[in-house]
Design a protein around this motif. Structure first.
Motif, PDB file in Angstrom:
ATOM      1  N   LEU A 158      46.750 -13.925  15.039  1.00  0.00           N
ATOM      2  CA  LEU A 158      46.837 -13.296  16.350  1.00  0.00           C
ATOM      3  C   LEU A 158      45.636 -13.548  17.220  1.00  0.00           C
ATOM      4  O   LEU A 158      45.651 -13.184  18.387  1.00  0.00           O
ATOM      5  CB  LEU A 158      47.020 -11.785  16.159  1.00  0.00           C
ATOM      6  N   LYS A 159      44.582 -14.077  16.673  1.00  0.00           N
ATOM      7  CA  LYS A 159      43.406 -14.313  17.510  1.00  0.00           C
ATOM      8  C   LYS A 159      42.983 -15.775  17.366  1.00  0.00           C
ATOM      9  O   LYS A 159      41.798 -16.092  17.259  1.00  0.00           O
ATOM     10  CB  LYS A 159      42.278 -13.386  17.097  1.00  0.00           C
ATOM     11  N   SER A 160      43.946 -16.660  17.384  1.00  0.00           N
ATOM     12  CA  SER A 160      43.629 -18.064  17.174  1.00  0.00           C
ATOM     13  C   SER A 160      42.822 -18.636  18.325  1.00  0.00           C
ATOM     14  O   SER A 160      42.208 -19.688  18.184  1.00  0.00           O
ATOM     15  CB  SER A 160      44.913 -18.860  17.000  1.00  0.00           C
ATOM     16  N   ASP A 161      42.777 -17.941  19.472  1.00  0.00           N
ATOM     17  CA  ASP A 161      41.971 -18.482  20.566  1.00  0.00           C
ATOM     18  C   ASP A 161      40.499 -18.503  20.177  1.00  0.00           C
ATOM     19  O   ASP A 161      39.721 -19.332  20.661  1.00  0.00           O
ATOM     20  CB  ASP A 161      42.180 -17.668  21.852  1.00  0.00           C
ATOM     21  N   ASP A 164      39.928 -21.671  18.539  1.00  0.00           N
ATOM     22  CA  ASP A 164      39.903 -22.738  19.531  1.00  0.00           C
ATOM     23  C   ASP A 164      38.539 -22.840  20.199  1.00  0.00           C
ATOM     24  O   ASP A 164      38.000 -23.928  20.387  1.00  0.00           O
ATOM     25  CB  ASP A 164      40.962 -22.478  20.614  1.00  0.00           C
ATOM     26  N   VAL A 165      37.980 -21.692  20.556  1.00  0.00           N
ATOM     27  CA  VAL A 165      36.674 -21.703  21.216  1.00  0.00           C
ATOM     28  C   VAL A 165      35.598 -22.192  20.256  1.00  0.00           C
ATOM     29  O   VAL A 165      34.717 -22.975  20.619  1.00  0.00           O
ATOM     30  CB  VAL A 165      36.338 -20.290  21.736  1.00  0.00           C
TER      31      VAL A 165
ATOM     32  N   GLN B  46      48.810 -14.344  23.333  1.00  0.00           N
ATOM     33  CA  GLN B  46      48.537 -14.701  21.938  1.00  0.00           C
ATOM     34  C   GLN B  46      49.806 -14.658  21.107  1.00  0.00           C
ATOM     35  O   GLN B  46      50.035 -15.513  20.252  1.00  0.00           O
ATOM     36  CB  GLN B  46      47.470 -13.767  21.354  1.00  0.00           C
ATOM     37  N   TYR B  49      51.823 -17.674  21.848  1.00  0.00           N
ATOM     38  CA  TYR B  49      51.306 -18.837  21.110  1.00  0.00           C
ATOM     39  C   TYR B  49      51.818 -18.819  19.678  1.00  0.00           C
ATOM     40  O   TYR B  49      52.236 -19.846  19.136  1.00  0.00           O
ATOM     41  CB  TYR B  49      49.781 -18.843  21.144  1.00  0.00           C
ATOM     42  N   VAL B  83      41.732 -20.968  27.438  1.00  0.00           N
ATOM     43  CA  VAL B  83      41.995 -21.323  26.040  1.00  0.00           C
ATOM     44  C   VAL B  83      43.443 -21.031  25.676  1.00  0.00           C
ATOM     45  O   VAL B  83      44.138 -21.854  25.088  1.00  0.00           O
ATOM     46  CB  VAL B  83      41.055 -20.530  25.110  1.00  0.00           C
ATOM     47  N   LEU B  84      43.892 -19.839  26.037  1.00  0.00           N
ATOM     48  CA  LEU B  84      45.242 -19.452  25.649  1.00  0.00           C
ATOM     49  C   LEU B  84      46.285 -20.291  26.352  1.00  0.00           C
ATOM     50  O   LEU B  84      47.269 -20.707  25.731  1.00  0.00           O
ATOM     51  CB  LEU B  84      45.457 -17.957  25.944  1.00  0.00           C
ATOM     52  N   HIS B 113      39.055 -27.403  28.067  1.00  0.00           N
ATOM     53  CA  HIS B 113      40.342 -26.959  27.545  1.00  0.00           C
ATOM     54  C   HIS B 113      41.506 -27.654  28.229  1.00  0.00           C
ATOM     55  O   HIS B 113      42.537 -27.940  27.607  1.00  0.00           O
ATOM     56  CB  HIS B 113      40.462 -25.436  27.686  1.00  0.00           C
TER      57      HIS B 113
END
Lengths: 197, 821
Positions: A158-161, A164-165, B46, B49, B83-84, B113
């Motif tokens: 749920l916090k894959s961002d 990514d960062v 999120q 995604y 990012v998202l 991004h």
């Protein structure tokens, strides 16, 4: 260049067959290798890419299982807060992926097995593996800490961002970086600032 | 770590129904229409995604939503949104017909991004060319003020483009970038960057005077900036220095096409340079590369002449200097452990770059070699630097001959100490084997230690078979030579023993004192005891040539008996059959008749001398049988040659039960090839004595129950014995009555029902049927002879030569050719 980064399971899962692995996070860097040469449609390309990643995850899973079996190591569960210990006790290795199995060129899959999850970096064969190893450990440490992976939550999904960062700083577009501790500190500050939001 | 919760989340994401999904899409679209984006928006994105990425089948977003996400990606200043949006858009596809179109104007502000998305969905090489052109334009015409954050990801993107299609960069681009790289690598600022409170991206004067950069051990730096320099903060060009070095090797390798046309002036100046290796203290930083420092030093003097070099060559020169500096910097004792690791990585990279630069420009070898040699001297005694020594070995292999340097010590290290002492280092094993694979031709030609050190190399395989068996499948053929073949075969068969021995060796090191009641006690005791030392030392030998195998092999097997269920040993045993196949496939190409004869003997001998791991023996027997057959088919005269040993084997009834597979094939081979047509030395006496041995065994097997503890002999054994006898009889007709008699007796006995030597009725029926066929065949000896011992022109048909058979074939070929138009 790193071709992709994966976080996947390396423990047996009830609903899956033996030897199967669930990919929790995957990130491919750069254009799809199938794009530039093949004549598949975009949907098929995506499907093919996902399946290739699954193949890699499965191969790493069996490599980890064999390695643990051979060393007779008992996997000890650690609790949140003991990320450093978990990292120290992690087993690591590197797997050769032949050309065609599954990527068109030869690759090396560097893996880090922390209890029931594996962190894998797929690199070009001529990559600086010492650097890649260090980067992988760093990435894993951050993932463990910022996503509370030693607990039983699902933040990795749920916090894959956050991942990514993390990747955009430590492994931008798959580029391994020669970072001494000062540069790392500087980047980690940015990452921590992001995570705090 | 991986919980039930995660599993159910993924399941939900995959199984979400279409109506619910559409509702979700419209909810998100509504949320994104506002100006402020709160927790709910982020959360929903999120989840979106997750829904898109959890399945390998693509889900398409409504085009309005897609457009909104794209514009957010490009216009938003909130990184989390960028990012998202990037992540979501990557997991889906643009609606067909609408490709990602990034505006020309916004290219200079293309965030990292957004670039990720563009790269992942690029449709063709043309797109990549456009992107690279845009990026280079932004590098060229970039203003020096303002946040330079967006610049740093340019180099990684360019590197990605290089990886996938190097031709996307034009000659001009390459020149431009070469110049830029030189600037960043060699002329980055050597003052510390801005304060530690910010990210350090601001250039320009601060209220506090920044100090000079420092080395990793704390001393003030005396030369140009590299990745091994530290400061409180960093300037932009110092960041670019890091990024430039990180991609340097790949850049040099990609554009390694020798441009040709070195002027003699350049070469002369380079020879001059070979005398000077000192570093300069260049104090002027405002000047860029065109106007280099006025300080008198060897390096500045040389760099003024390098000003005359074309950009690519200039980059090569600067890369060279950078690497030399790194090598020198790595000798310092870093204050942090992570920096020590970085130093090692830098050493590897530096030596690799030096290697590729010297490959490009051979005159640099004379400058590079003293540096590399000194490094080797520094590191060769420290095994913790083993992985750094491999690129050095590569350098020696590529350039040692040209520089007339003796490389013996390097090979002793690589083929001697590394496998012997570091066999359990996964990464070293991988890299060393990769080194061998990539330089196989060269090594075979120039480094004799490679082949003679195969016992050492096998230690990698014995320790971690699953990880390296792939490499050995590629390497093994090169290790099979006429001189090493027999010893190699023995070593392969004893690989599980080697595996067990290595485990014991390590255990013995870690636990020098025997613990009572500890695991592996007996074998460990044996390992340490002086009376058995010789056995283990033979297995652990580093070089070939001291003997093929040991005499007391079964003693060794006995001592290691408790190792048969160790996981490592079992894994190793599972890879041996594969390697044996590779071995045999190769050995027939290099062996002469004499060697092949020797190999058959080894096969027979070792079939009873194998480490007793469950299924291992059976598997090896199967491999043996297969290849025994191939060898004899290839050289039928071998059978007559080795008839004595083969007969001894086939004449021992116990072998029927303990080595059934091999026995069957030996019998078959004797029956098939013990004839005058295979070898003129085959005499009637030989055939008769063979017949008698086989007959005796057949009698014994079919007259009584199997010995206690053994299963019934498979019908295949019996039928092959019968066939062999029939074949031999067909060549020496006075033996026919004996066979016929036996076969008819067999038929009589089995009519009675059950027999002691076979329990299955179907099996008995099969045996009897075969017996009857042979019996009827032998009633007409001349026919039997042709059927059972066919002349060569029947077994090796060359139908295109036979006038009768050729015509239909020719007609058929012509027809198919004419019809294919």
């Amino acid at each position: 260049m790193v071709h992709c980064f994966l976080i996947h399971t390396i423990c047996p899962i009830n609903v899956l067959g033996a030897g199967e692995s669930r990919v929790l996070y995957s990130r491919v860097f750069g254009p799809d290798e199938n794009t530039l040469d093949g004549d598949l449609g975009p949907e098929e390309r995506r499907l093919l890419q996902k399946e290739k990643l699954l193949v890699v995850a499965r191969q790493v899973r069996s490599a980890v299982a064999l390695s643990r079996e051979a060393s007779g190591q008992v996997v000890v569960e650690t609790v949140p807060g003991e990320e450093g210990v978990a990292l120290m006790e992690a087993d690591s290795g590197v797997l050769r992926l032949r050309a065609g199995d599954p990527f068109s060129g030869e690759r090396s899959a560097l893996w880090l097995g922390i209890q029931s999850l594996g962190f894998t970096l797929v690199c070009e064969p001529h990559e600086n593996l010492l650097l890649a190893e260090g980067t992988l450990r760093n990435l894993a440490r951050h993932c463990l800490e910022h996503l509370h992976m030693l607990a039983s939550g699902s933040e990795v999904l749920l916090k894959s961002d956050r991942i990514d960062v993390l990747l955009s700083r430590l492994l931008p577009h798959g580029q391994l970086l020669f970072l001494n501790h000062r540069f790392v500190q500087s980047l980690e500050k940015e990452v921590t600032a992001y995570m705090a939001k | 770590m991986y919980s039930h919760g995660s599993e159910s989340l993924i399941k939900q994401a995959r199984e979400i129904q279409e109506p619910e999904l559409q509702k979700f899409y419209s909810r998100i679209a509504k949320l994104l229409q506002g100006r402020e984006y709160g927790h709910e928006t982020i959360d929903s994105l999120q989840r979106l995604y997750l829904i898109l990425s959890a399945t390998k089948y693509t889900r398409m977003l409504p085009s309005e939503l897609q457009k909104r996400l794209l514009s957010l990606l490009l216009s938003s200043s909130v990184e989390q949104l960028q990012v998202l949006c990037s992540a979501v858009l990557r997991e889906t596809l643009p609606p067909s017909g609408q490709e990602l179109n990034f505006n020309q104007d916004t290219s200079s502000l293309l965030s990292s991004h957004a670039a990720v998305l563009l790269l992942s969905q690029t449709g063709s090489r043309g797109d990549l060319s456009c992107l690279s052109a845009q990026l280079l334009r932004s590098l060229e015409g970039r203003p020096s003020e303002g946040p330079a954050h967006s610049l740093t990801h340019t180099l990684p993107i360019i590197n990605t483009i290089l990886t996938h299609s190097p031709e996307c960069l034009t000659e001009d681009h390459v020149t431009l970038l070469s110049k830029k790289l030189v600037d960043w690598l060699r002329y980055a600022s050597i003052q510390q960057g801005g304060g530690a409170s910010s990210g350090g991206f601001f250039t320009g004067p601060r209220s506090r005077q920044p100090g000079p950069i420092a080395e990793l051990d704390g001393t003030v730096s005396g030369d140009f900036f590299t990745v091994l320099c530290v400061g409180q903060g960093f300037t932009e060009d110092q960041w670019m220095n890091v990024y430039s070095f990180s991609m340097l090797r790949h850049w040099l390798l990609t554009y390694n096409s020798t441009s040709g046309g070195h002027t003699t002036g350049d070469t002369a100046s380079r020879l001059q340079l070979s005398l000077s290796l000192s570093h300069s203290h260049s104090h002027s930083y405002d000047d860029r590369s065109e106007v280099d420092g006025s300080v008198v030093s060897m390096v500045s003097a040389t760099s003024s002449s390098s000003r005359l070099l074309p950009p690519k060559e200039r980059l090569r020169e600067k890369a060279f200097q950078y690497c030399q500096r790194l090598i020198e910097q790595s000798d310092r004792k870093a204050q942090k452990r992570t920096d020590t690791e970085l130093q090692k990585a830098c050493l590897v990279e530096a030596v690799c770059i030096l290697d590729s630069v010297c490959v490009e420009d051979a005159s640099l070898v004379y400058r590079a070699f003293p540096c590399v040699k000194a490094l080797y001297g520094r590191l060769s005694s420290d095994l913790s630097f083993a992985r750094v020594l491999l690129p050095i070995a590569q350098f020696y292999l590529n350039h040692g001959e040209m520089a007339a340097v003796d490389c013996e010590c390097v090979w002793k290290l690589v083929f001697g100490r590394f496998p012997a002492e570091l066999f359990n280092d996964h990464f070293l094993a991988h890299e060393l084997l990769q080194f061998l694979r990539q330089n196989l031709g060269n090594l075979q030609l120039r480094v004799p230690q490679y082949i003679s050190s195969f016992p050492n190399l096998l230690k990698f395989l014995a320790w971690d078979s699953p990880a390296v068996v792939d490499d050995f499948v590629d390497l093994l053929p090169s290790l099979v030579t006429a001189g090493t073949a027999v010893e190699l075969l023995h070593s392969l068969l004893d690989l599980p023993c080697l595996s067990a021995t290595l485990v014991l060796q390590l255990r013995s090191m870690y636990f020098p004192i025997s613990e009572p009641g500890g695991r592996g006690l007996l074998s460990l005791e044996a390992f340490r005891s002086p009376s058995y030392r010789g056995l283990f030392l033979f297995l652990l030998r580093g070089e070939a040539g001291s003997g093929d195998t040991i005499a007391r092999l079964n003693k060794l097997h006995e001592l290691l008996a408790e190792a048969v269920d160790w996981a490592r040993v079992v894994q190793c045993a599972q890879t041996v059959p594969v390697l044996l196949h590779v071995y045999f496939n190769t050995v027939i190409t290099v062996a002469d008749e004499k060697l092949l004869a020797q190999l058959i003997l080894v096969l027979l001998e070792r079939s009873s001398l194998l480490f007793n791991i469950p299924k291992y023996i059976k598997e090896i027997h199967r491999v043996f049988s297969c290849h025994l057959l191939r060898l004899c088919k290839l050289r039928p005269s071998l059978v007559v040659d080795q008839s004595h040993e083969l007969l001894e084997f086939a004449g021992t009834t116990a072998n029927v039960f303990s080595k059934e597979d091999v026995f069957t094939h030996v019998v078959w081979v004797l029956g098939e090839y013990l004839s005058v047509s295979s070898d003129s030395r085959c005499s009637v006496e030989l055939i008769t004595s063979c017949f008698e041995s086989l007959e005796a065994v057949l009698f014994e097997v079919t007259s009584s129950a199997p010995p206690p503890g053994e299963a019934h002999a498979a019908p295949r054994v019996i039928t092959s014995l019968m066939s062999a006898l029939a074949k031999l009889a067909s060549r020496s007709h006075d033996l026919i009555p004996r066979v016929s008699l036996f076969l008819s007796k067999l038929r009589t006995v089995t009519r009675g029902g059950s027999v002691p030597w076979c329990s299955n009725e179907e099996d008995i029926a099969a045996v009897v049927t075969r017996g009857e066929e042979l019996w009827s065949l032998l009633k007409v000896p001349s026919v039997a002879q042709i059927v059972l011992t066919p002349p060569p022109h029947v077994t090796t048909p060359q139908w295109h030569r036979d006038t009768n058979a050729a015509m239909p074939l020719q007609l058929r070929a012509l027809t198919s050719l004419t019809q294919s138009h």
